[in-house]
Scaffold this motif. Structure first.
Motif, PDB file in Angstrom:
ATOM      1  N   LYS A  73       0.840  -1.208   0.000  1.00 54.74           N
ATOM      2  CA  LYS A  73       0.000   0.000   0.000  1.00 54.74           C
ATOM      3  C   LYS A  73       0.873   1.255   0.000  1.00 54.74           C
ATOM      4  O   LYS A  73       0.572   2.220  -0.703  1.00 54.74           O
ATOM      5  CB  LYS A  73      -0.948  -0.004   1.201  1.00 54.74           C
ATOM      6  CG  LYS A  73      -2.122  -0.938   1.019  1.00 54.74           C
ATOM      7  CD  LYS A  73      -3.074  -0.892   2.211  1.00 54.74           C
ATOM      8  CE  LYS A  73      -4.250  -1.837   1.975  1.00 54.74           C
ATOM      9  NZ  LYS A  73      -5.169  -1.863   3.109  1.00 54.74           N
ATOM     10  N   LYS A  74       1.966   1.257   0.780  1.00 54.05           N
ATOM     11  CA  LYS A  74       2.873   2.410   0.787  1.00 54.05           C
ATOM     12  C   LYS A  74       3.499   2.601  -0.595  1.00 54.05           C
ATOM     13  O   LYS A  74       3.597   3.728  -1.086  1.00 54.05           O
ATOM     14  CB  LYS A  74       3.981   2.215   1.829  1.00 54.05           C
ATOM     15  CG  LYS A  74       3.544   2.472   3.258  1.00 54.05           C
ATOM     16  CD  LYS A  74       4.666   2.215   4.240  1.00 54.05           C
ATOM     17  CE  LYS A  74       5.687   3.336   4.181  1.00 54.05           C
ATOM     18  NZ  LYS A  74       6.730   3.202   5.224  1.00 54.05           N
ATOM     19  N   THR A  77       0.891   4.021  -2.954  1.00 54.64           N
ATOM     20  CA  THR A  77       0.619   5.437  -2.673  1.00 54.64           C
ATOM     21  C   THR A  77       1.682   6.314  -3.320  1.00 54.64           C
ATOM     22  O   THR A  77       1.382   7.342  -3.918  1.00 54.64           O
ATOM     23  CB  THR A  77       0.568   5.677  -1.152  1.00 54.64           C
ATOM     24  OG1 THR A  77      -0.471   4.863  -0.598  1.00 54.64           O
ATOM     25  CG2 THR A  77       0.282   7.124  -0.829  1.00 54.64           C
ATOM     26  N   GLN A 100       5.644  11.038  -0.604  1.00 55.57           N
ATOM     27  CA  GLN A 100       5.261   9.748  -0.022  1.00 55.57           C
ATOM     28  C   GLN A 100       6.480   8.836   0.080  1.00 55.57           C
ATOM     29  O   GLN A 100       7.297   8.782  -0.829  1.00 55.57           O
ATOM     30  CB  GLN A 100       4.186   9.071  -0.888  1.00 55.57           C
ATOM     31  CG  GLN A 100       2.889   9.831  -0.947  1.00 55.57           C
ATOM     32  CD  GLN A 100       2.225   9.928   0.407  1.00 55.57           C
ATOM     33  OE1 GLN A 100       2.242   8.990   1.187  1.00 55.57           O
ATOM     34  NE2 GLN A 100       1.626  11.071   0.680  1.00 55.57           N
TER      35      GLN A 100
END
Length: 195
Positions: A73-74, A77, A100
């Motif tokens: 997910k990181k 993103t 991010q």
């Protein structure tokens, strides 16, 4: 003979019940690998029903599922932010920066490299814009600093802009000199006509 059949059936059911968690663990691991290879959505966690070795294994797998899902997910993103930044640059907004932080070490290096690239492009084009503004105000003496680390097309553009300023300055100086000579000759001609 009957006791052997009963004992065999008992051992069979005992082994089947004991080894059943292995199938569940295998299934969840398959789901996890499908998620990692983008073939499926995030896997659900294993139900921990015991405190034996299978229960401990299930807890460890659940912890790692959480880590993998969070890491992906990181990464996603950051990649979504990169897509937005690239589209902004396509439209001419050059002052972008990726903020991010991905999980993948290679993506961290890519993010840092891209931020350096975005900063360099923004800085270099900002210098070009400043020179063009000076030129539009008839100041052709302004120069773009040509740093040692600049190469290839960017170097050619900076050298070309600086050379254009030099050429325009030289042309204007030549025109000024010719105008001064004409003015001197016109003054001499006017004086000679008075005499």
């Amino acid at each position: 003979f009957r006791s052997i059949v009963i004992l065999s059936a008992f051992v069979y059911f005992l082994l089947k019940k004991s080894l059943n968690p292995i199938k569940t663990i295998q299934s969840k691991l398959d789901d996890l690998f499908k998620f990692v290879t983008y073939e499926a959505k995030a896997p659900s966690k294993l139900e921990v029903r015991s405190n034996d070795e299978f229960g401990e294994m299930s807890k460890a797998i659940n912890e790692n599922i959480d880590k993998v899902v969070a890491g992906i997910k990181k990464d996603n993103t950051m990649l979504e932010e990169l897509n937005v930044a690239a589209n902004n640059m396509i439209r001419g907004n050059l002052g972008v920066k990726l903020s991010q932080n991905p999980n993948n070490p290679s993506l961290i290096k890519l993010k840092d490299l891209l931020n350096t690239f975005f900063s360099s492009i923004s800085q270099n084009l900002g210098s070009v814009i400043n020179i063009l503004k000076a030129y539009s105000n008839n100041d052709y003496t302004a120069k773009i600093e040509l740093r040692d680390d600049i190469e290839a097309d960017l170097k050619a553009m900076i050298v070309g802009i600086n050379n254009a300023g030099d050429a325009i300055s030289a042309m204007l100086n030549s025109n000024l000199n010719q105008a001064q000579i004409l003015e001197e000759k016109a003054t001499m001609l006017a004086e000679s006509m008075r005499n």
